[in-house]
Design an enzyme around this catalytic site. Structure first.
Site, short mmCIF file in Angstrom:
data_model
loop_
_atom_site.label_atom_id
_atom_site.label_comp_id
_atom_site.label_asym_id
_atom_site.label_seq_id
_atom_site.Cartn_x
_atom_site.Cartn_y
_atom_site.Cartn_z
N LYS A 285 2.44 -3.46 7.26
CA LYS A 285 2.67 -3.62 5.81
C LYS A 285 4.11 -3.24 5.47
O LYS A 285 4.76 -3.90 4.66
CB LYS A 285 1.69 -2.76 5.01
CG LYS A 285 0.24 -3.21 5.04
CD LYS A 285 -0.01 -4.58 4.42
CE LYS A 285 0.15 -4.62 2.92
NZ LYS A 285 -0.24 -5.94 2.36
N TYR B 191 -1.50 -0.64 11.05
CA TYR B 191 -1.69 -1.28 9.74
C TYR B 191 -0.50 -0.99 8.84
O TYR B 191 0.14 -1.91 8.30
CB TYR B 191 -2.99 -0.79 9.09
CG TYR B 191 -3.08 -1.09 7.60
CD1 TYR B 191 -3.09 -2.41 7.14
CD2 TYR B 191 -3.12 -0.07 6.65
CE1 TYR B 191 -3.16 -2.70 5.77
CE2 TYR B 191 -3.20 -0.34 5.29
CZ TYR B 191 -3.21 -1.66 4.86
OH TYR B 191 -3.27 -1.93 3.51
N THR C 242 0.82 -1.21 0.00
CA THR C 242 0.00 0.00 0.00
C THR C 242 0.86 1.26 0.00
O THR C 242 2.02 1.23 0.45
CB THR C 242 -0.90 -0.02 1.26
OG1 THR C 242 -1.45 1.27 1.46
CG2 THR C 242 -0.11 -0.37 2.51
N ASP C 243 0.28 2.36 -0.45
CA ASP C 243 1.00 3.64 -0.38
C ASP C 243 1.12 4.14 1.06
O ASP C 243 1.90 5.04 1.35
CB ASP C 243 0.31 4.71 -1.26
CG ASP C 243 -1.14 4.99 -0.87
OD1 ASP C 243 -1.67 4.33 0.04
OD2 ASP C 243 -1.75 5.89 -1.50
N GLU C 244 0.35 3.52 1.97
CA GLU C 244 0.33 4.03 3.35
C GLU C 244 1.67 3.84 4.06
O GLU C 244 1.95 4.49 5.06
CB GLU C 244 -0.82 3.39 4.15
CG GLU C 244 -2.15 3.65 3.45
CD GLU C 244 -3.39 3.29 4.25
OE1 GLU C 244 -3.34 3.26 5.48
OE2 GLU C 244 -4.44 3.06 3.62
P1 NAD Z 1 -9.57 -7.32 2.35
O1 NAD Z 1 -9.54 -7.06 3.82
O2 NAD Z 1 -10.82 -7.06 1.58
O3 NAD Z 1 -9.18 -8.86 2.06
C1 NAD Z 1 -8.14 -9.50 2.74
C2 NAD Z 1 -8.30 -11.00 2.53
O4 NAD Z 1 -7.22 -11.65 3.23
C3 NAD Z 1 -9.62 -11.57 3.10
O5 NAD Z 1 -10.20 -12.45 2.18
C4 NAD Z 1 -9.16 -12.33 4.36
O6 NAD Z 1 -9.98 -13.44 4.67
C5 NAD Z 1 -7.75 -12.73 3.98
N1 NAD Z 1 -6.90 -12.97 5.16
C6 NAD Z 1 -6.76 -12.15 6.24
N2 NAD Z 1 -5.93 -12.72 7.13
C7 NAD Z 1 -5.51 -13.90 6.59
C8 NAD Z 1 -4.64 -14.93 7.02
N3 NAD Z 1 -4.02 -14.87 8.22
N4 NAD Z 1 -4.43 -15.98 6.21
C9 NAD Z 1 -5.05 -16.09 5.01
N5 NAD Z 1 -5.91 -15.15 4.56
C10 NAD Z 1 -6.13 -14.06 5.34
O7 NAD Z 1 -8.33 -6.50 1.75
P2 NAD Z 1 -8.16 -5.77 0.35
O8 NAD Z 1 -8.66 -4.38 0.46
O9 NAD Z 1 -8.64 -6.65 -0.73
O10 NAD Z 1 -6.57 -5.69 0.27
C11 NAD Z 1 -5.80 -6.75 -0.28
C12 NAD Z 1 -4.34 -6.39 -0.21
O11 NAD Z 1 -4.10 -5.19 -0.93
C13 NAD Z 1 -3.83 -6.16 1.20
O12 NAD Z 1 -2.53 -6.71 1.28
C14 NAD Z 1 -3.79 -4.65 1.33
O13 NAD Z 1 -2.80 -4.25 2.23
C15 NAD Z 1 -3.45 -4.24 -0.08
N6 NAD Z 1 -3.95 -2.92 -0.51
C16 NAD Z 1 -5.25 -2.56 -0.33
C17 NAD Z 1 -5.70 -1.32 -0.79
C18 NAD Z 1 -7.14 -0.91 -0.66
O14 NAD Z 1 -7.48 0.23 -0.96
N7 NAD Z 1 -8.06 -1.78 -0.26
C19 NAD Z 1 -4.80 -0.44 -1.39
C20 NAD Z 1 -3.46 -0.84 -1.56
C21 NAD Z 1 -3.05 -2.08 -1.11
P1 TYD Z 2 -10.76 3.92 4.53
O1 TYD Z 2 -11.75 3.52 3.49
O2 TYD Z 2 -10.81 3.29 5.87
O3 TYD Z 2 -9.31 3.76 3.86
P2 TYD Z 2 -7.83 4.23 4.43
O4 TYD Z 2 -7.94 4.57 5.86
O5 TYD Z 2 -7.02 3.01 4.19
O6 TYD Z 2 -7.44 5.39 3.57
O7 TYD Z 2 -10.89 5.48 4.74
C1 TYD Z 2 -10.75 6.41 3.68
C2 TYD Z 2 -10.78 7.81 4.28
O8 TYD Z 2 -12.10 8.05 4.80
C3 TYD Z 2 -9.83 7.99 5.45
O9 TYD Z 2 -9.29 9.30 5.39
C4 TYD Z 2 -10.70 7.83 6.67
C5 TYD Z 2 -12.06 8.35 6.20
N1 TYD Z 2 -13.24 7.71 6.83
C6 TYD Z 2 -14.24 8.50 7.40
O10 TYD Z 2 -14.16 9.74 7.41
N2 TYD Z 2 -15.32 7.87 7.94
C7 TYD Z 2 -15.45 6.51 7.95
O11 TYD Z 2 -16.45 5.97 8.49
C8 TYD Z 2 -14.43 5.71 7.34
C9 TYD Z 2 -14.52 4.22 7.32
C10 TYD Z 2 -13.33 6.36 6.79
#
Ligand code: NAD
Ligand code: TYD
Length: 377
Positions: free
Chosen positions: A187, A183, A135-137
């Site tokens: 990561k 988090y 992630t970019d975080e």
């Molecule tokens: P998500 O929470 O929707 O899905 C995560 C999946 O991992 C779930 O299916 C969960 O059951 C599985 N999981 C969790 N713990 C596990 C374990 N111990 N063993 C096996 N499986 C396990 O997450 P997402 O939003 O789809 O993100 C997927 C990946 O992409 C993550 O690594 C996240 O850090 C990265 N990512 C997400 C975003 C975003 O905006 N959602 C952006 C950049 C990177």
């Molecule tokens: P989120 O979807 O949790 O993604 P991330 O924290 O990984 O960026 O949140 C996106 C943005 O929205 C973040 O700045 C937090 C804000 N946010 C709210 O203001 N209210 C909410 O209920 C949630 C879930 C997020």
């Protein structure tokens, strides 16, 4: 070419899009989806491909080293796309240990299992790849030096029509890691382990760092699906702080396409940033969501505005994320395919047309799906 690919976290949001893309696009590949099915894992996300001949599901915990050893050997895995993770910042604030266990120890277990297996083969690391999704975080937070927004110096198809940047700085692949939440700290740590396995053991690895994703099948604890669902039920929309934090949004299928491209064409040991130059202040994106949901539900304009409720800010809330993804554009020719306005329209429509999917999550019914599906066989 035949390949055996392990995708972890395939029952989650982004993972389900990656699994679907690979299963449909590469009939010669065997795709093994490994997922623990935590609260965030939902096999209903993959109903359309669950009977495909090149797809298998394994329920397992990535932190279980013996199980990871067994899976990579049994399926003769030669490529890993690792998405399994605990992914929600608010949960990490309440329960950091689970994040360290899954994101750090889980990634390490998977790396070690792959290393032992690949080193035991005659060809060793030849033709192998461990691709880690991050992630970019991990880069920390950027300043909000232009609170009203300035014209973005960059543009892609994904850039919104409003086309703003809220500062002059962007995250580059070379930006120093500076994670703030449990988090992002977990990561960051997992990213370091992946690079260490390349530098120490010669494992072929790639890491990508992507901005916030949006689209179908996102768990409704994240901003966009949570707010769409709350508007539908006329429930309050909790805006953290002043709603001024900035996120850079990319449509999930464009992320999946980037993953496909990088898995096949990315250079070993490289890092690629993925993003669409599409920055939004939370409050502005919330207004777009409200407007779109109200229009699609046939509510009068402004009907749901009263739901906006400012609440206590998230602890350590990162102010601004903004990715510079020009390296990926330049070196591998990746471009997002969808403009934000179209992506958000598609997303809102999807959640409104798939209310059953949402209701089964909010009622908890989705968690029984796996058990019932296998009990029937
Ligand atoms: P998500 O929470 O929707 O899905 C995560 C999946 O991992 C779930 O299916 C969960 O059951 C599985 N999981 C969790 N713990 C596990 C374990 N111990 N063993 C096996 N499986 C396990 O997450 P997402 O939003 O789809 O993100 C997927 C990946 O992409 C993550 O690594 C996240 O850090 C990265 N990512 C997400 C975003 C975003 O905006 N959602 C952006 C950049 C990177
Ligand atoms: P989120 O979807 O949790 O993604 P991330 O924290 O990984 O960026 O949140 C996106 C943005 O929205 C973040 O700045 C937090 C804000 N946010 C709210 O203001 N209210 C909410 O209920 C949630 C879930 C997020």
């Amino acid at each position: 070419m035949k390949r055996n690919i392990l995708i972890t976290g395939g029952a989650g949001f982004i993972g389900s899009h990656v699994v679907r893309l690979f299963v449909n696009k590469y009939p010669d590949y065997n795709i093994v989806n490994l997922d623990k099915l935590t609260y965030a894992g939902n096999l209903e996300n993959l109903k359309d491909i669950e009977s495909a001949p090149n797809y298998a599901f394994v329920k397992a915990d990535i932190a279980d080293l013996d199980e990871m050893r067994r899976v990579v050997v049994e399926h003769k895995i030669d490529g890993i796309i690792h998405l399994a993770a605990e992914s929600h910042v608010d949960r990490s604030i309440k329960d950091p240990f689970t994040f360290a266990r899954t994101n750090v120890m889980g990634t390490l277990s998977l790396l070690q299992a792959a290393r032992e297996y690949w080193e035991s083969l005659p060809e060793k690391y030849d033709g192998k790849l461990f691709y880690h999704i991050s992630t970019d975080e991990v880069y920390g937070a950027l300043e909000l030096t232009a609170p009203e927004g300035i014209e973005s110096p960059f543009t892609t198809v994904a850039s919104s029509e409003h086309h703003h940047a809220y500062g002059e700085d962007f995250f580059l692949e070379t930006t120093k890691y500076d994670p703030h939440s449990p988090y992002s700290a977990s990561k960051a740590s997992s990213d370091h382990f992946v690079r260490a396995y390349h530098d120490t053991y010669g494992m072929p690895t790639v890491v990508t760092n992507c901005s916030n994703n949006y689209g179908p099948y996102q768990f409704p604890e994240k901003l966009i699906p949570l707010f769409i669902n709350n508007i539908r039920h006329h429930k309050p929309l909790p805006v953290y702080g002043k709603g001024e934090n900035v996120r850079d949004w990319l449509y999930v299928e464009d992320h999946a396409r980037a993953i496909d491209l990088i898995f096949h064409k990315g250079k070993i040991a490289e890092t690629y940033n993925i993003g669409g130059f599409n920055e939004w202040k939370n409050i502005d994106i919330i207004k777009v969501i409200i407007k779109t949901v109200d229009r699609l539900l046939g509510n009068p304009e402004g009907y749901s505005d009263e739901l906006i409720t400012y609440v206590t800010d998230r602890a350590g809330h990162d102010l601004r994320y903004a990715i510079d993804s020009r390296k990926l554009q330049r070196e591998l020719g990746w471009e997002p395919s969808l403009q934000f306005e179209e992506g958000i329209e598609r997303t809102v429509k999807w959640y409104l047309e798939n209310q059953e999917w949402m209701d089964r999550i909010t009622s908890g019914a989705y968690e029984q799906y796996y058990e019932s599906m296998y009990a029937k066989r």
